[in-house]
Design an enzyme around this catalytic site. Structure first.
Site, short mmCIF file in Angstrom:
data_model
loop_
_atom_site.label_atom_id
_atom_site.label_comp_id
_atom_site.label_asym_id
_atom_site.label_seq_id
_atom_site.Cartn_x
_atom_site.Cartn_y
_atom_site.Cartn_z
N CYS A 119 7.41 6.36 -2.10
CA CYS A 119 6.19 5.57 -1.98
C CYS A 119 6.29 4.42 -2.98
O CYS A 119 6.40 4.66 -4.18
CB CYS A 119 5.00 6.48 -2.30
SG CYS A 119 3.43 5.63 -2.34
N CYS B 210 -10.50 4.15 -5.93
CA CYS B 210 -9.06 4.00 -6.21
C CYS B 210 -8.80 3.59 -7.66
O CYS B 210 -9.47 2.70 -8.19
CB CYS B 210 -8.49 2.95 -5.25
SG CYS B 210 -6.73 2.68 -5.48
N GLU C 116 4.30 1.73 -10.44
CA GLU C 116 4.59 3.15 -10.14
C GLU C 116 5.26 3.32 -8.79
O GLU C 116 4.97 2.56 -7.86
CB GLU C 116 3.27 3.90 -9.98
CG GLU C 116 2.49 4.11 -11.19
CD GLU C 116 1.22 4.89 -10.84
OE1 GLU C 116 0.25 4.72 -11.55
OE2 GLU C 116 1.20 5.64 -9.85
N CYS D 141 -4.14 -4.50 -8.01
CA CYS D 141 -4.65 -4.71 -6.67
C CYS D 141 -5.98 -5.43 -6.78
O CYS D 141 -6.71 -5.23 -7.74
CB CYS D 141 -4.86 -3.34 -6.00
SG CYS D 141 -5.34 -3.46 -4.26
N CYS E 71 -11.37 -1.15 -3.98
CA CYS E 71 -11.92 0.08 -3.37
C CYS E 71 -12.49 0.97 -4.48
O CYS E 71 -11.85 1.17 -5.52
CB CYS E 71 -10.85 0.83 -2.58
SG CYS E 71 -10.17 -0.14 -1.23
N CYS F 3 -3.07 7.56 -7.04
CA CYS F 3 -2.65 6.18 -6.86
C CYS F 3 -3.03 5.27 -8.03
O CYS F 3 -4.20 4.97 -8.23
CB CYS F 3 -3.28 5.69 -5.57
SG CYS F 3 -2.66 4.15 -5.01
N1 SAH Z 1 -3.78 -0.97 -0.16
C1 SAH Z 1 -3.22 -0.10 0.83
C2 SAH Z 1 -2.11 0.79 0.33
C3 SAH Z 1 -2.26 1.41 -1.02
S1 SAH Z 1 -3.42 2.72 -1.19
C4 SAH Z 1 -4.31 0.70 1.50
O1 SAH Z 1 -5.45 0.58 1.09
O2 SAH Z 1 -4.04 1.38 2.48
C5 SAH Z 1 -2.69 4.04 -0.30
C6 SAH Z 1 -3.67 5.02 0.25
O3 SAH Z 1 -4.25 5.81 -0.81
C7 SAH Z 1 -4.83 4.36 0.98
O4 SAH Z 1 -5.12 5.07 2.15
C8 SAH Z 1 -5.94 4.50 -0.04
O5 SAH Z 1 -7.20 4.39 0.56
C9 SAH Z 1 -5.65 5.87 -0.61
N2 SAH Z 1 -6.29 6.17 -1.86
C10 SAH Z 1 -6.58 5.36 -2.89
N3 SAH Z 1 -7.20 6.03 -3.88
C11 SAH Z 1 -7.31 7.29 -3.45
C12 SAH Z 1 -7.86 8.46 -4.03
N4 SAH Z 1 -8.46 8.44 -5.21
N5 SAH Z 1 -7.78 9.60 -3.30
C13 SAH Z 1 -7.19 9.63 -2.09
N6 SAH Z 1 -6.65 8.55 -1.50
C14 SAH Z 1 -6.72 7.40 -2.18
#
Ligand code: SAH
Length: 358
Positions: free
Chosen positions: A106, A120, A93, A113, A117, A334
């Site tokens: 973006c 996510c 994406e 990944c 987390c 994301c």
């Molecule tokens: N792996 C990297 C970049 C990709 S995620 C990172 O962790 O920074 C990009 C951003 O989106 C990160 O700040 C991540 O924590 C956030 N993110 C992921 N899932 C999310 C969600 N459900 N709501 C808000 N932010 C989210």
């Protein structure tokens, strides 16, 4: 045995010239092909090459251009989410956002990944493989071609952890910066990491003046480790230590991303701990109302709670903003588009078109 097709977008200018020579084509064809590749063209679209040349090329090589497998456009702000087909059964994406100062894209840096987390969507769909630098760049090329625009800003915040795919991401950054290519200033690039400490150390040595974003999400080691497994390996104190060094060494402000989750990390106690940790650092906190992803059990913090949190940080001397939500009506947090496409594939549904809502 068939020789595998060469992906021309992966070749350096010198390697492309050698490839063209080997095919017995004149050198200027190499320049023409390079021009087309930079526009994300397919061989069919390389209209200033003779038909036989295009046919010959197609028997030996691919262009690395990405096929658009789906597209969702926000009726509110025009943000467009793209789903691209990598041609090997994987989807990625990217998101195009229009701001007053220009277009920002973006990009995804991995197919999936492995950071896990808990909030996510990318983590839920699992990890498949790293993207090459050319595949990351191909996302920009495909979007520029589709929209007939040029891009001024890049954020590496799509699916994947950029510092878990370090070499390829650095290749991408250099290619996107190349004055003969997209010519995007390093200062208009942001790289977001979940806190891979050795990667931040390495990046610091590169002397590339991009903006570093660090996904923090919690100011307490235990809680952060529950939300972000990477924090078990790279603990909060070590992460903040390297972040501080980064700001001192580069003179550049770090952005800390903080997804506001109702009753999880939105209390005054959390704000106060952030102030204690970040008060003396050259940084800025970006508060993001969390996107609720199915199965995570997390909900957006209430607006008043977010505003109060921001004010508390500011009063405590930590600069903070609430991120403007782009594309709220196509809210595929994301990784969600990709997750859906992969699920549809495994259920045997067609992907093409069913995500298109132009
Ligand atoms: N792996 C990297 C970049 C990709 S995620 C990172 O962790 O920074 C990009 C951003 O989106 C990160 O700040 C991540 O924590 C956030 N993110 C992921 N899932 C999310 C969600 N459900 N709501 C808000 N932010 C989210």
């Amino acid at each position: 045995m068939d020789t595998p097709l060469i992906n021309l977008s992966e070749l350096s200018p010198e390697a492309l010239a050698a490839f063209v020579k080997e095919l017995g084509l004149p050198a200027f064809r190499g320049k023409q092909i390079a021009g087309w590749l930079s526009q994300g063209a397919t061989f069919d679209e390389m209209t200033n090459l003779p038909l036989e040349t295009r046919k010959l090329l197609a028997t030996k090589a691919t262009t690395g251009a990405l096929r658009i497998a789906g597209k969702l456009q926000s009726a509110i702000d025009g943000t467009i989410k793209y789903l691209f087909d990598l041609g090997d059964g994987n989807f990625i994406e990217s998101v195009l956002m229009k701001y007053k100062y220009g277009y920002s894209v973006c990009v995804s840096t991995q197919a999936g990944c492995r950071m896990g987390c808990t909030f996510c969507a990318s983590a839920k769909a699992g990890f498949v493989r790293n993207l090459t630098g050319a595949e990351i760049l191909a996302q920009l090329r495909a979007i520029c071609k589709d929209q007939k625009i040029s891009i001024s800003h890049i954020v590496m915040m799509g699916v994947g952890e950029p510092l878990d795919n370090y070499e390829n991401v650095l290749d991408f950054i250099r290619m996107a910066h190349d004055p003969n290519g997209m010519n995007i200033s390093y200062r208009k690039m942001s790289l977001s990491t979940c806190g891979v400490v050795p990667g931040i150390e390495r990046l610091m040595e590169e002397n590339i003046p991009l903006t570093l974003s660090v996904s923090l999400h919690a100011p307490f080691q235990e809680q952060r480790a529950q939300m972000m497994p990477v924090a078990r390996k790279y603990k909060l104190d070590k992460l903040l230590e390297i972040c501080n060094t980064y700001t001192v060494r580069t003179g550049r402000r770090i952005t800390f991303e903080y997804a506001m989750i109702r009753d999880v990390n939105d209390s005054p106690k959390h704000a106060d701990e952030l102030i204690r940790l970040l008060g003396s650092m050259l940084c800025h906190v970006n508060l993001i109302p969390v996107n609720a992803v199915d199965g995570t059990g997390y909900h957006k913090a209430e607006r008043e709670r977010i505003d109060a949190f921001r004010k508390r940080l500011e009063d405590g001397g930590v600069a903070a903003t609430v991120r403007r939500a782009m594309g709220r009506d196509i809210e595929a947090a994301c990784g969600q588009l990709r997750r859906k496409a992969m699920e549809d594939r495994s259920e045997g549904k067609a992907t093409d078109g069913d995500l298109c809502k132009e």
